[in-house]
Design a protein around this motif. Sequence first.
Motif, PDB file in Angstrom:
ATOM      1  N   UNK A   1      26.722  10.624  35.846  1.00 32.63           N
ATOM      2  CA  UNK A   1      26.752  10.304  34.258  1.00 32.63           C
ATOM      3  C   UNK A   1      26.691   8.930  33.672  1.00 32.63           C
ATOM      4  N   UNK A   2      27.423   9.500  32.429  1.00 34.92           N
ATOM      5  CA  UNK A   2      28.137   7.586  32.070  1.00 34.92           C
ATOM      6  C   UNK A   2      29.461   7.763  32.699  1.00 34.92           C
ATOM      7  N   UNK A   3      30.141   6.451  32.802  1.00 35.94           N
ATOM      8  CA  UNK A   3      31.809   5.682  32.973  1.00 35.94           C
ATOM      9  C   UNK A   3      32.047   6.576  31.673  1.00 35.94           C
ATOM     10  N   UNK A   4      33.071   7.252  31.538  1.00 37.55           N
ATOM     11  CA  UNK A   4      34.356   7.779  30.241  1.00 37.55           C
ATOM     12  C   UNK A   4      35.856   7.274  30.226  1.00 37.55           C
ATOM     13  N   UNK A   5      35.600   6.511  31.335  1.00 36.34           N
ATOM     14  CA  UNK A   5      36.883   5.184  31.540  1.00 36.34           C
ATOM     15  C   UNK A   5      37.014   4.316  32.020  1.00 36.34           C
ATOM     16  N   UNK A   6      37.642   3.181  31.981  1.00 35.26           N
ATOM     17  CA  UNK A   6      37.764   1.642  32.244  1.00 35.26           C
ATOM     18  C   UNK A   6      37.812   2.040  34.190  1.00 35.26           C
ATOM     19  N   UNK A   7      38.047   1.173  35.423  1.00 39.79           N
ATOM     20  CA  UNK A   7      39.287   1.281  35.759  1.00 39.79           C
ATOM     21  C   UNK A   7      40.014   1.522  36.486  1.00 39.79           C
ATOM     22  N   UNK A   8      41.022   2.744  36.903  1.00 39.95           N
ATOM     23  CA  UNK A   8      42.321   2.453  36.692  1.00 39.95           C
ATOM     24  C   UNK A   8      43.244   1.878  38.654  1.00 39.95           C
TER      25      UNK A   8
ATOM     26  N   UNK B   1      43.857   3.550  45.670  1.00 36.48           N
ATOM     27  CA  UNK B   1      42.368   2.946  44.761  1.00 36.48           C
ATOM     28  C   UNK B   1      42.010   2.358  43.380  1.00 36.48           C
ATOM     29  N   UNK B   2      41.071   2.087  43.543  1.00 40.51           N
ATOM     30  CA  UNK B   2      40.788   1.776  42.052  1.00 40.51           C
ATOM     31  C   UNK B   2      40.196   2.976  41.780  1.00 40.51           C
ATOM     32  N   UNK B   3      39.919   3.577  40.498  1.00 37.81           N
ATOM     33  CA  UNK B   3      38.831   4.757  40.308  1.00 37.81           C
ATOM     34  C   UNK B   3      38.724   4.687  39.229  1.00 37.81           C
ATOM     35  N   UNK B   4      37.073   4.764  38.617  1.00 38.47           N
ATOM     36  CA  UNK B   4      36.607   4.913  37.418  1.00 38.47           C
ATOM     37  C   UNK B   4      35.381   6.710  36.923  1.00 38.47           C
TER      38      UNK B   4
END
Length: 340
Positions: free
Chosen positions: A174-181, A188-191
């Motif tokens: 689906x759509x991203x609901x956050x930026x990478x953090x 890890x970088x998580x989105x």
Amino acid sequence: MEVSPRLLRRKATLFKGVVVALASLAALTVQASPAAADDVCGKQVGGAILVKYIELDRETGPLGCPINIELDNPDGHGKRQEFAGGTIYWSAASGAHPVWGAIGGKWGALGWEGGKLGYPVDDERTNPDGVGKRQQFQGGTVYWHPTLSNGAHPVWGRIGELWAAYGWEGGAFGYPTSDETWDEAYESMTQRFSNDGLALFWSPGDPDDETAWCKQECVGYSGAAGTDWFKETRVETYVGTDHVKVRAIPTRNGFVNARTDFHGAWNQVWSMAPYPKGIDQEEHQSLYEQFACHAAWAEERLPGDWNTGPTWDLESWLPSIGMQKAIDPIEALEHECNWS
């Protein structure tokens, strides 16, 4: 003096070439004419920015009237001009494109053209669902949906590549609901994405850290919606290889009940996350055998301490050895569910 037929043909060819060249020059002149500066609502608009502005119906379109003159960008190369409904940005490498709305706001928050996204390389587009929007920039693409995305968010890099492989916003995540953090627990970088709270991640890996989840660069996804028998399903792919590692994290009920219901437990694992793409039949069989081995062999040595560890790790590169050998208690003492 009599002119030879060959010379006449050569002159005719040269004349035809001149005519074609003049016609092409005339066409270029006509095409270039809209770039001349024009007065709109009391402000001058010119060049490539004017061409794009005309394409968007000038002051009667979504941009409305200009509110200032064309300005130089801080990089010393690009240009911009602000309008009532947005701003057109231009650079020689990217062309002229408008930026506005929630996508424009996110782009600005990330540093405008001087940030990681760079210049826009396309206009804002409507997604195949007919509702969401996206705009591509030099460094990635920003997506927005009025109800699914929790604002506008960029997708880029390894996470963007994996997301695209599973169908972009219309696919499994689906759509991203956050930026990478940055996720300190998993290094890890998580989105996060809209479908069932699924997350995509990327890790540079750390071969010197025995506790690292990824010993080398990896990309993957996890589902942590949870079931009665499992807390999380995590799928890792090592970059540059086709090696996939699946980590199933059982609850106490999972440790206990999966012993006698391998298939039911397996289904619960994949109710939380998409099954990995590219797994062939032999790899699938091996993953299932490893899972069954963990389920059958699990034993609680102390309260909360299981001999299989807190996760059941399944590795796609291990060969299939057959279910009987995988779950046989004598065999399990030797291979401990890892027969590499």
